[in-house]
Scaffold this active site. Structure first.
Site, PDB file in Angstrom:
ATOM      1  N   GLY A   1     -76.454  41.211 -36.984  1.00 24.59           N
ATOM      2  CA  GLY A   1     -76.390  42.216 -35.929  1.00 24.59           C
ATOM      3  C   GLY A   1     -74.992  42.751 -35.726  1.00 24.59           C
ATOM      4  O   GLY A   1     -74.053  42.436 -36.452  1.00 24.59           O
TER       5      GLY A   1
ATOM      6  N   HIS B   1     -72.277  35.063 -16.436  1.00 20.84           N
ATOM      7  CA  HIS B   1     -71.896  36.250 -17.211  1.00 20.84           C
ATOM      8  C   HIS B   1     -72.949  37.318 -16.938  1.00 20.84           C
ATOM      9  O   HIS B   1     -73.798  37.629 -17.763  1.00 20.84           O
ATOM     10  CB  HIS B   1     -71.826  35.925 -18.703  1.00 20.84           C
ATOM     11  CG  HIS B   1     -71.557  37.138 -19.562  1.00 20.84           C
ATOM     12  ND1 HIS B   1     -70.382  37.860 -19.516  1.00 20.84           N
ATOM     13  CD2 HIS B   1     -72.323  37.774 -20.497  1.00 20.84           C
ATOM     14  CE1 HIS B   1     -70.445  38.878 -20.366  1.00 20.84           C
ATOM     15  NE2 HIS B   1     -71.618  38.849 -20.970  1.00 20.84           N
TER      16      HIS B   1
ATOM     17  N   VAL C   1     -73.184  33.147 -26.839  1.00 19.27           N
ATOM     18  CA  VAL C   1     -72.822  34.526 -26.493  1.00 19.27           C
ATOM     19  C   VAL C   1     -74.040  35.310 -26.013  1.00 19.27           C
ATOM     20  O   VAL C   1     -73.970  36.098 -25.090  1.00 19.27           O
ATOM     21  CB  VAL C   1     -72.193  35.242 -27.715  1.00 19.27           C
ATOM     22  CG1 VAL C   1     -71.893  36.706 -27.414  1.00 19.27           C
ATOM     23  CG2 VAL C   1     -70.927  34.517 -28.163  1.00 19.27           C
TER      24      VAL C   1
ATOM     25  N   ASN D   1     -86.059  33.860 -24.946  1.00 15.51           N
ATOM     26  CA  ASN D   1     -84.764  33.231 -25.250  1.00 15.51           C
ATOM     27  C   ASN D   1     -84.798  31.732 -25.064  1.00 15.51           C
ATOM     28  O   ASN D   1     -84.158  30.995 -25.813  1.00 15.51           O
ATOM     29  CB  ASN D   1     -83.650  33.873 -24.424  1.00 15.51           C
ATOM     30  CG  ASN D   1     -83.192  35.170 -25.057  1.00 15.51           C
ATOM     31  OD1 ASN D   1     -82.661  35.163 -26.167  1.00 15.51           O
ATOM     32  ND2 ASN D   1     -83.438  36.286 -24.413  1.00 15.51           N
TER      33      ASN D   1
ATOM     34  N   ASP E   1     -65.294  38.892 -20.004  1.00 13.48           N
ATOM     35  CA  ASP E   1     -65.084  39.349 -18.634  1.00 13.48           C
ATOM     36  C   ASP E   1     -63.643  39.082 -18.205  1.00 13.48           C
ATOM     37  O   ASP E   1     -63.011  39.898 -17.536  1.00 13.48           O
ATOM     38  CB  ASP E   1     -66.053  38.631 -17.700  1.00 13.48           C
ATOM     39  CG  ASP E   1     -67.464  38.653 -18.264  1.00 13.48           C
ATOM     40  OD1 ASP E   1     -67.875  37.651 -18.898  1.00 13.48           O
ATOM     41  OD2 ASP E   1     -68.143  39.673 -18.117  1.00 13.48           O
TER      42      ASP E   1
END
Lengths: 332, 332
Positions: free
Chosen positions: B15, B188, B130, B106, B160
């Protein structure tokens, strides 16, 4: 005492290669880990928003070496004071497009950018043309920026050079760092000639000729050559996109070695202005083996060229002469 | 004497983030310019050809530090012997998808990858998650890989953190390398709390607090926070793609500082397993300020927390507890 920043321009910066290239520059891969940089990014108006996104990400990455960013659709602003120019922007070939149409569009782009660079870049700016047709785009740039010394205008064949090293290393199951001195002659196209006649491999005890270790002369004269020549197409087939990662990395290598010098005993391939060496017509941008020292490249002279090689070197020169004629016809 | 290579796994390697990340790893950005690496790349079968394309480009780039590439769709093979695992692969949120659906997908992915890592990775493998929802994916991974020490499982909030540094540097028109010690607390996500109460700027007159130099508390407590929280969305709006360059760079920074140590007087933000420091519920993966030394992170203790900060830190903890419940309900 920190060095003064160098200004590096990337055109076509909002595209795929640009996106891979700018973080490499910002991390010191192009100019060394202690050389601060200011990155200038140029793209066309339709890509302005995407270019803004790249600028935002460069800020978000908090790169210690990155001392400034200039992101613009204005070629004058982009070229102002740049010490290095990586010309990635160009008109991509689309399906159904005739070669003449693609040449026509790119010739206009490189004529205009030649002007901007000549007027606004820093003295002694080093130029690397990546966008295809790389050699001919570089030639046009050179022709229309007469006050830029021709030795400062080059095109990228380091990608093909690195690909050739990779193919030899895969064949011999050695690390790519143990292969050196392949040569890419000619055009960054399918007529390029990847030549291993002077290439060597580190066996641990000594450097031995590739031809001796690969002992399959047939493979070296055929499949090896076509694999390297057509590698770009193989990448497109697998990724559905053209090479960006490896092209960006090669652009860093090209500029790094040009400015910081090649290691002793090692040469690299660069598309540079021909001076008639090896019987190649002067004034073409043709890939030769070069060493680099003190910010200057010089052609490796006196290498033996066999008949097989001569034929291939001439064939790619012929293609470049035809491209040059086509380019000039587009300008009239 | 050259070091032994370190094996680094990148999941989702075909990706966008993977494509930005692998050349950075291969150039030594993650583990240092003298640390050879072997890259392990994992992706799902539909991406196998694209993954092969990435492998080809890594070979074509002739990276001196890259001692091998394992590209596979087999998770056991991918995890075998890895010393560092960067988990970029995950199910992206598509339009129309409920939060519960993204979480369900997920959670299954991270449960099975936990198993593979636990069984096949090298001892003391350091893991960085990540893929979003990063904190909760990391939590699931931790829960289902009980033999991996909790301290070795982290998630990425360095992006961030770097974004916060960038915003302060832009506001003050200074170099980003002169700003330090911001903190990202929590998730996050858009509930993260970017805290500058202990951040400082290097000036000719010494280190000065950010609050003093910016002298605009309304901005620091308002727009600055929302800008950092929503930066991901701003990048998507500009690029039409999510952050890859800056995310990859932050992943390198996270691992590098973890393995090689943070500079004296400087801390960074990492999503780590909470031990109830700062009254954050134990057992969540929560972003804290940490220093790193000898390959270990430790939470910076004893920082005064004002009421405004307390509320924000609690709010993001509440969201993480809710995500944890949601994740567990998906598993039942």
């Amino acid at each position: 005492m920190a060095k003064d920043p160098m200004r590096v321009l990337v055109t076509g910066a909002a595209g795929q290669i640009g996106y891979a290239l700018v973080p490499m520059i910002a991390r010191g891969a192009m100019l060394g880990p202690d050389q601060p940089v200011i990155i200038h990014m140029l793209d066309i108006e339709p890509a302005a928003e995407a270019l803004k996104g790249v600028t935002m990400e460069l800020i978000d990455a908090a790169f210690p070496l990155l001392k400034g960013i200039v992101a613009t659709t204005n070629a004058v602003e982009a070229c102002k004071g740049v010490n290095v120019a990586i010309m990635v922007g160009g008109f991509p070939r689309k399906e159904e497009m005739e070669r003449k149409d693609m040449m026509s569009k790119n010739v206009s782009i490189y004529k205009a950018q030649a002007s901007a660079l000549e007027q606004h870049a820093a003295p002694n700016c080093k130029v690397l043309v990546v966008a295809n047709p790389a050699n001919t785009n570089a030639l046009i740039l050179k022709e229309f920026a007469p006050s830029i010394q021709e030795k400062n205008i080059s095109c990228l064949t380091r990608l093909d050079h690195n690909r050739a090293l990779g193919q030899i290393s895969e064949r011999l199951k050695v690390h790519v760092g143990d292969v050196k001195n392949v040569i890419i002659w000619g055009n960054h196209s399918s007529t390029q000639y990847p030549d291993v006649n002077h290439a060597t491999v580190n066996t641990g005890k000594e450097w031995k000729p590739v031809r001796e270790l690969v002992s399959d002369g047939q493979w070296l004269n055929t499949e090896f050559i076509t694999t390297v020549q057509q590698r770009g197409a193989a990448i497109i087939k697998a990724r559905k996109l053209s090479s960006a990662l490896s092209a960006a990395s090669a652009a860093c290598d090209h500029m790094h070695d040009w400015i910081l010098g090649t290691p002793k005993g090692t040469w690299v391939s660069m598309g540079v202005c021909s001076d008639g060496s090896y019987g190649i017509q002067p004034g073409l941008i043709y890939s030769f083996p070069v060493t680099c020292e003190k910010g200057e490249w010089s052609m490796v002279q006196g290498l033996q060229i066999d008949e097989f090689s001569k034929a291939k070197m001439d064939a790619t020169a012929k293609e470049l002469i035809e491209e040059k004629a086509l380019a000039y016809s587009c300008l009239n | 004497m050259a070091k032994d290579p370190v094996r680094v796994l990148v999941t989702g390697a075909a990706g966008q983030i993977g494509y930005a990340l692998v050349p950075m790893i291969a150039r030594g950005v993650m583990l240092g310019p003298d640390q050879p690496v072997i890259l392990h790349m994992l992706d799902i079968p539909p991406a196998a050809e694209a993954l092969d394309g990435v492998k080809m480009e890594l070979v074509d780039a002739a990276f001196p530090l890259l001692k091998g590439v394992v590209a596979t769709t087999d998770v056991a093979e991918a995890c075998k012997g890895v010393n560092v695992a960067v988990m970029v692969g995950g199910f992206p949120r598509k339009e129309g998808m409920e939060r519960k659906d993204v979480m369900t997908k997920n959670v299954s992915i991270y449960k099975s990858q936990a198993s593979a890592l636990e069984q096949h990775a090298a001892p003391n493998c350091k893991v960085l998650v990540v893929a979003n929802p990063a904190n909760t994916n990391a939590l699931i991974l931790k829960e289902f890989a009980p033999s991996i020490p909790a301290k070795n499982i982290t998630c990425l909030t360095r992006l961030d953190h770097n974004r916060a540094l960038g915003q302060i540097s832009e506001r003050l028109s200074i170099q980003v390398s002169d700003v330090k010690n911001v903190i990202i607390w929590g998730n996050h996500s858009s509930t993260q709390y970017p805290d500058v109460n202990h951040a400082s700027v290097k000036t000719p007159g010494g280190e000065k607090p950010v609050r003093e130099l910016v002298s605009d508390d309304a901005w620091l407590n308002g727009e600055f926070i929302t800008t950092v929280q929503q930066r991901g969305a701003a990048i998507i709006k500009a690029r039409k793609l999510s952050s890859a360059l800056s995310a990859a760079s932050a992943a390198c920074d996270h691992i590098r500082d973890w393995v090689l140590g943070t500079p004296e007087g400087t801390w960074v933000s990492m999503g780590v397993y909470s031990d109830a420091s700062y009254n954050v519920p134990a057992g969540l993966i929560y972003s804290f300020p940490v220093t790193c030394k000898n390959g270990e992170w430790s939470i910076v203790q004893g920082l005064p927390i004002d009421e405004f900060s307390r509320k924000k830190m609690d709010a993001t903890a509440v969201e993480l507890s809710e995500e944890k419940d949601l994740a567990y309900s998906c598993l039942s």
